[in-house]
Scaffold this motif. Structure first.
Motif, PDB file in Angstrom:
ATOM      1  N   THR A 240      43.474  37.470  43.563  1.00 25.22           N
ATOM      2  CA  THR A 240      43.793  36.119  43.101  1.00 25.22           C
ATOM      3  C   THR A 240      43.195  35.847  41.717  1.00 25.22           C
ATOM      4  O   THR A 240      42.185  36.441  41.321  1.00 25.22           O
ATOM      5  CB  THR A 240      43.315  35.083  44.162  1.00 25.22           C
ATOM      6  N   TYR A 241      43.852  34.969  41.017  1.00 25.37           N
ATOM      7  CA  TYR A 241      43.444  34.614  39.646  1.00 25.37           C
ATOM      8  C   TYR A 241      42.602  33.346  39.718  1.00 25.37           C
ATOM      9  O   TYR A 241      43.005  32.361  40.345  1.00 25.37           O
ATOM     10  CB  TYR A 241      44.721  34.398  38.839  1.00 25.37           C
ATOM     11  N   ASP A 242      41.445  33.384  39.077  1.00 24.29           N
ATOM     12  CA  ASP A 242      40.556  32.222  39.086  1.00 24.29           C
ATOM     13  C   ASP A 242      41.047  31.225  38.022  1.00 24.29           C
ATOM     14  O   ASP A 242      40.608  31.261  36.866  1.00 24.29           O
ATOM     15  CB  ASP A 242      39.122  32.694  38.792  1.00 24.29           C
ATOM     16  N   ASP A 256      38.935  31.260  30.139  1.00 28.27           N
ATOM     17  CA  ASP A 256      38.593  32.656  29.838  1.00 28.27           C
ATOM     18  C   ASP A 256      39.815  33.552  29.668  1.00 28.27           C
ATOM     19  O   ASP A 256      39.705  34.649  29.126  1.00 28.27           O
ATOM     20  CB  ASP A 256      37.705  33.218  30.969  1.00 28.27           C
ATOM     21  N   CYS A 257      40.963  33.126  30.192  1.00 30.74           N
ATOM     22  CA  CYS A 257      42.164  33.970  30.063  1.00 30.74           C
ATOM     23  C   CYS A 257      42.656  33.921  28.616  1.00 30.74           C
ATOM     24  O   CYS A 257      42.960  32.848  28.093  1.00 30.74           O
ATOM     25  CB  CYS A 257      43.266  33.498  31.002  1.00 30.74           C
ATOM     26  N   ILE A 258      42.740  35.093  27.990  1.00 31.03           N
ATOM     27  CA  ILE A 258      43.177  35.114  26.578  1.00 31.03           C
ATOM     28  C   ILE A 258      44.690  35.329  26.480  1.00 31.03           C
ATOM     29  O   ILE A 258      45.222  35.546  25.402  1.00 31.03           O
ATOM     30  CB  ILE A 258      42.408  36.189  25.773  1.00 31.03           C
ATOM     31  N   ASP A 259      45.356  35.279  27.614  1.00 26.70           N
ATOM     32  CA  ASP A 259      46.824  35.403  27.683  1.00 26.70           C
ATOM     33  C   ASP A 259      47.330  36.710  27.059  1.00 26.70           C
ATOM     34  O   ASP A 259      48.378  36.718  26.414  1.00 26.70           O
ATOM     35  CB  ASP A 259      47.476  34.185  26.994  1.00 26.70           C
ATOM     36  N   CYS A 260      46.591  37.786  27.313  1.00 25.94           N
ATOM     37  CA  CYS A 260      47.002  39.076  26.738  1.00 25.94           C
ATOM     38  C   CYS A 260      48.119  39.720  27.554  1.00 25.94           C
ATOM     39  O   CYS A 260      48.727  40.689  27.123  1.00 25.94           O
ATOM     40  CB  CYS A 260      45.798  40.014  26.685  1.00 25.94           C
ATOM     41  N   ARG A 261      48.359  39.241  28.749  1.00 34.14           N
ATOM     42  CA  ARG A 261      49.401  39.711  29.668  1.00 34.14           C
ATOM     43  C   ARG A 261      49.200  41.182  30.102  1.00 34.14           C
ATOM     44  O   ARG A 261      50.143  41.825  30.574  1.00 34.14           O
ATOM     45  CB  ARG A 261      50.793  39.521  29.062  1.00 34.14           C
ATOM     46  N   GLN A 262      47.990  41.681  29.977  1.00 35.45           N
ATOM     47  CA  GLN A 262      47.715  43.041  30.416  1.00 35.45           C
ATOM     48  C   GLN A 262      47.790  43.158  31.934  1.00 35.45           C
ATOM     49  O   GLN A 262      48.151  44.192  32.469  1.00 35.45           O
ATOM     50  CB  GLN A 262      46.321  43.475  29.932  1.00 35.45           C
ATOM     51  N   CYS A 263      47.459  42.046  32.627  1.00 37.37           N
ATOM     52  CA  CYS A 263      47.553  42.050  34.095  1.00 37.37           C
ATOM     53  C   CYS A 263      49.019  42.169  34.537  1.00 37.37           C
ATOM     54  O   CYS A 263      49.311  42.742  35.588  1.00 37.37           O
ATOM     55  CB  CYS A 263      46.915  40.792  34.683  1.00 37.37           C
ATOM     56  N   VAL A 264      49.924  41.659  33.726  1.00 37.35           N
ATOM     57  CA  VAL A 264      51.361  41.756  34.040  1.00 37.35           C
ATOM     58  C   VAL A 264      51.839  43.174  33.725  1.00 37.35           C
ATOM     59  O   VAL A 264      52.584  43.775  34.502  1.00 37.35           O
ATOM     60  CB  VAL A 264      52.173  40.710  33.224  1.00 37.35           C
ATOM     61  N   ILE A 273      50.207  37.529  38.228  1.00 37.19           N
ATOM     62  CA  ILE A 273      49.350  37.000  39.292  1.00 37.19           C
ATOM     63  C   ILE A 273      48.824  35.603  38.939  1.00 37.19           C
ATOM     64  O   ILE A 273      48.413  34.834  39.816  1.00 37.19           O
ATOM     65  CB  ILE A 273      48.194  37.996  39.601  1.00 37.19           C
ATOM     66  N   ARG A 274      48.882  35.252  37.675  1.00 40.29           N
ATOM     67  CA  ARG A 274      48.392  33.926  37.267  1.00 40.29           C
ATOM     68  C   ARG A 274      49.303  32.805  37.768  1.00 40.29           C
ATOM     69  O   ARG A 274      48.942  31.639  37.715  1.00 40.29           O
ATOM     70  CB  ARG A 274      48.258  33.873  35.743  1.00 40.29           C
ATOM     71  N   ASN A 275      50.484  33.191  38.263  1.00 45.65           N
ATOM     72  CA  ASN A 275      51.381  32.182  38.841  1.00 45.65           C
ATOM     73  C   ASN A 275      51.022  31.858  40.286  1.00 45.65           C
ATOM     74  O   ASN A 275      51.739  31.117  40.957  1.00 45.65           O
ATOM     75  CB  ASN A 275      52.832  32.670  38.783  1.00 45.65           C
ATOM     76  N   GLN A 290      42.442  45.882  35.249  1.00 41.48           N
ATOM     77  CA  GLN A 290      42.910  45.656  33.878  1.00 41.48           C
ATOM     78  C   GLN A 290      42.246  44.423  33.265  1.00 41.48           C
ATOM     79  O   GLN A 290      41.798  44.441  32.131  1.00 41.48           O
ATOM     80  CB  GLN A 290      44.443  45.493  33.895  1.00 41.48           C
ATOM     81  N   CYS A 291      42.172  43.337  34.039  1.00 49.73           N
ATOM     82  CA  CYS A 291      41.576  42.114  33.519  1.00 49.73           C
ATOM     83  C   CYS A 291      40.068  42.303  33.304  1.00 49.73           C
ATOM     84  O   CYS A 291      39.521  41.812  32.313  1.00 49.73           O
ATOM     85  CB  CYS A 291      41.860  40.944  34.450  1.00 49.73           C
ATOM     86  N   ASN A 292      39.436  43.044  34.223  1.00 55.71           N
ATOM     87  CA  ASN A 292      37.999  43.320  34.036  1.00 55.71           C
ATOM     88  C   ASN A 292      37.760  44.047  32.720  1.00 55.71           C
ATOM     89  O   ASN A 292      36.804  43.759  31.999  1.00 55.71           O
ATOM     90  CB  ASN A 292      37.467  44.178  35.190  1.00 55.71           C
ATOM     91  N   SER A 293      38.658  44.983  32.400  1.00 54.53           N
ATOM     92  CA  SER A 293      38.507  45.735  31.153  1.00 54.53           C
ATOM     93  C   SER A 293      38.686  44.800  29.944  1.00 54.53           C
ATOM     94  O   SER A 293      37.949  44.899  28.966  1.00 54.53           O
ATOM     95  CB  SER A 293      39.519  46.885  31.185  1.00 54.53           C
ATOM     96  N   VAL A 294      39.649  43.851  30.062  1.00 55.02           N
ATOM     97  CA  VAL A 294      39.849  42.869  28.979  1.00 55.02           C
ATOM     98  C   VAL A 294      38.605  41.977  28.845  1.00 55.02           C
ATOM     99  O   VAL A 294      38.123  41.713  27.742  1.00 55.02           O
ATOM    100  CB  VAL A 294      41.108  42.011  29.248  1.00 55.02           C
ATOM    101  N   MET A 295      38.068  41.549  29.982  1.00 50.92           N
ATOM    102  CA  MET A 295      36.892  40.664  29.966  1.00 50.92           C
ATOM    103  C   MET A 295      35.690  41.366  29.310  1.00 50.92           C
ATOM    104  O   MET A 295      34.931  40.758  28.581  1.00 50.92           O
ATOM    105  CB  MET A 295      36.515  40.233  31.400  1.00 50.92           C
ATOM    106  N   ARG A 296      35.569  42.660  29.582  1.00 52.05           N
ATOM    107  CA  ARG A 296      34.467  43.410  28.960  1.00 52.05           C
ATOM    108  C   ARG A 296      34.653  43.439  27.441  1.00 52.05           C
ATOM    109  O   ARG A 296      33.704  43.280  26.687  1.00 52.05           O
ATOM    110  CB  ARG A 296      34.407  44.841  29.516  1.00 52.05           C
ATOM    111  N   GLY A 303      35.864  39.570  36.753  1.00 48.45           N
ATOM    112  CA  GLY A 303      36.213  38.836  37.977  1.00 48.45           C
ATOM    113  C   GLY A 303      37.113  37.633  37.755  1.00 48.45           C
ATOM    114  O   GLY A 303      37.232  36.793  38.649  1.00 48.45           O
ATOM    115  N   LEU A 304      37.765  37.557  36.587  1.00 49.07           N
ATOM    116  CA  LEU A 304      38.724  36.466  36.384  1.00 49.07           C
ATOM    117  C   LEU A 304      39.883  36.644  37.376  1.00 49.07           C
ATOM    118  O   LEU A 304      40.397  35.687  37.936  1.00 49.07           O
ATOM    119  CB  LEU A 304      39.221  36.485  34.929  1.00 49.07           C
ATOM    120  N   ILE A 305      40.263  37.911  37.577  1.00 49.14           N
ATOM    121  CA  ILE A 305      41.167  38.240  38.689  1.00 49.14           C
ATOM    122  C   ILE A 305      40.311  39.064  39.644  1.00 49.14           C
ATOM    123  O   ILE A 305      39.649  40.016  39.226  1.00 49.14           O
ATOM    124  CB  ILE A 305      42.387  39.063  38.225  1.00 49.14           C
ATOM    125  N   ARG A 306      40.298  38.687  40.898  1.00 49.82           N
ATOM    126  CA  ARG A 306      39.399  39.370  41.846  1.00 49.82           C
ATOM    127  C   ARG A 306      39.912  39.192  43.279  1.00 49.82           C
ATOM    128  O   ARG A 306      40.890  38.461  43.499  1.00 49.82           O
ATOM    129  CB  ARG A 306      37.980  38.801  41.739  1.00 49.82           C
TER     130      ARG A 306
END
Ligand code: SF4
Ligand code: SF4
Length: 454
Positions: A240-242, A256-264, A273-275, A290-296, A303-306
């Motif tokens: 789920t997306y926080d 925190d979401c930079i809208d990079c769409r890497q999760c898509v 998943i943000r929907n 993927q999102c963890n890697s972006v967050m790093r 954990g933005l998506i977790r």
């Protein structure tokens, strides 16, 4: 939310406006969850390939012999007569799936389902190896038919066909066992032509699924996926997306979401998943990595998506237990205990004695009446059992066709016998008689049936 934002609700994500297929080019996942999933899938694949070869005291560990109506599951033999026990096992399994889904969502789909394991861990990995990551695949597919493209496609599809045939044959081992399979492949093709054609057809279906149909099995065909809507609740732990932390999204936004769409990009079913929770999400956790890697990269906490629940996102960490999964757990425990009890206390043999159809009785010169019976005894053990049949309810004589009543392990004994009873013993024209089945002098089963007389 603008109209544009909710356009994902209009149709499946892998379908265009005209209903045509939109190919999902999934980015190659990377991260700790993907590593865990790869390790887990190796165990599942090893079990799938190796289980038919496992023997316990020389007997199969798994064998689903539909032709002989004999099933060996984890070493226990079930015959068609054990339908009740099998039904209990199936019910327990269904309830376990329901309980698991209520608690952890569609985790089975992303981590243990053979469809996902073969698609993501076998076919997709080979595709990445031959055609490269998603951008290269897109370029290759949308480009002209160059020599490189022809060679790559040829190699890929040849390997896919080979794996599909291997999969079908492994699948076959579960139903006929390795010994029978080996005999079949060494015999002339003409002897098993229909079986061979079925094997080719099933391989063709596998090849078509993994080469072309792919994730549509999970998003459109699988009935289990459709059940999510009724099984999930706000305490189910799913990918789920926080949104509390992530929104408002965007490079300059406060979230925190930079809208990079890497999760898509990484999602094998092509969703965002943000929907929110969607039927198409198989909980594979690729977007988590993927999102963890972006967050790093952007120096924000992971954990933005977790894996979390709606309650967890809203109110912080909460328990996974709710009234529903507590109730399911109790029912499952009772059902499974009943299954184990029934399995452990079932008789070693199962006897059926029926009067031979079409025959009534015979009046004999020695003042006896005789009836002819068909007898069937199933030996459910792994040992050969010497048996003997006696009449318990009356004085009478049994004449069995053939001499020995030794029943081989996991086999069925079938024969015919004649029962002679003196007229004086019979009080009516339809008498209930009781037989005893003995082994080494010990009574192990009784069976009641009827005896007809004038
Ligand atoms: S990967 Fe993470 S940061 Fe990028 S769009 Fe998805 S949720 Fe937002
Ligand atoms: S949304 Fe995430 S967990 Fe769900 S299928 Fe896509 S990548 Fe996997």
């Amino acid at each position: 939310m603008s109209d544009k934002d909710i356009s994902f609700r209009d149709r499946p994500i892998n379908m265009d406006e005209k209903g045509g297929r939109k190919w999902v080019y999934a980015k190659k996942p990377k991260g700790k969850w993907y590593t865990r999933r790869t390790i887990f899938s190796i165990f599942v694949l090893l079990f799938f390939i190796g289980a038919p070869f496992i023997k316990i005291n020389g007997h199969p560990f798994i064998l689903l012999d539909i032709a002989s109506r004999k099933f060996i599951i984890f070493g226990a033999i079930f015959w068609a007569q054990d339908t009740f026990i099998l039904a209990l096992l199936m019910l327990s399994f269904v309830l376990f799936i329901v309980l698991f889904t209520v608690t952890f969502g569609r985790l089975w789909c992303g981590w243990a389902c053979p469809q996902t394991i073969f698609l993501e861990m076998v076919f997709r990995k080979i595709e990445y190896l031959i055609e490269g990551d998603y951008k290269k695949q897109y370029k290759l597919n949308s480009g002209p038919w160059t020599t490189e493209k022809i060679i790559k496609k040829l190699i890929k599809h040849t390997v896919f066909i080979f794996i599909s045939i291997a999969m079908t044959n492994t699948f076959l081992l579960w139903f006929i066992g390795p010994e029978k399979w080996w005999v079949m492949v060494n015999e002339p093709l003409s002897k098993h032509l229909s079986g061979f054609l079925i094997m080719l057809a099933v391989s063709g279906v596998f090849y078509w699924i993994y080469s072309f149909f792919r994730e549509q099995i999970c998003t459109m065909v699988c009935p289990y996926g459709r059940m999510q809507g009724v099984l999930l609740d706000s305490k189910s732990v799913i990918v789920t997306y926080d949104y509390k932390r992530g929104e408002p999204r965007g490079a300059k936004g406060e979230g925190d979401c930079i809208d990079c769409r890497q999760c898509v990009a990484v999602c094998p079913t092509g969703i965002d998943i943000r929907n929110g929770t969607q039927l198409e999400c198989i909980n594979c956790s690729a977007c988590v990595d993927q999102c963890n890697s972006v967050m790093r990269t952007v120096k924000k906490p992971e954990g933005l998506i977790r894996f979390d629940s709606e309650e967890g996102i809203k109110h912080g960490h909460t328990t996974i237990w709710n009234a529903r999964n507590k109730a399911y757990s109790v029912v499952l425990l009772i059902l499974f205990s009943f299954f184990v009890y029934t399995l452990l206390t079932r008789p070693a043999i199962e006897t059926t004695i029926l009067r031979t159809p079409g025959l009534l009785y015979q009046v004999n010169a020695d003042s006896t009446i005789s009836n002819v019976y068909n007898i069937k005894i199933i030996n459910k053990t792994h040992d050969k059992i010497p048996l003997e049949i006696r009449l318990l309810s009356h004085k009478g004589v049994i004449k069995m066709a053939g001499n020995s009543m030794d029943v081989k392990d996991q086999s069925m004994f079938e024969s015919t016998f004649i029962l002679f009873i003196s007229r004086a013993e019979l009080k009516s024209d339809n008498t209930e008689v009781e037989f005893g089945i003995y082994s080494n002098g010990e009574l192990i089963e009784t069976y009641k049936t009827s005896f007809v007389s004038p």
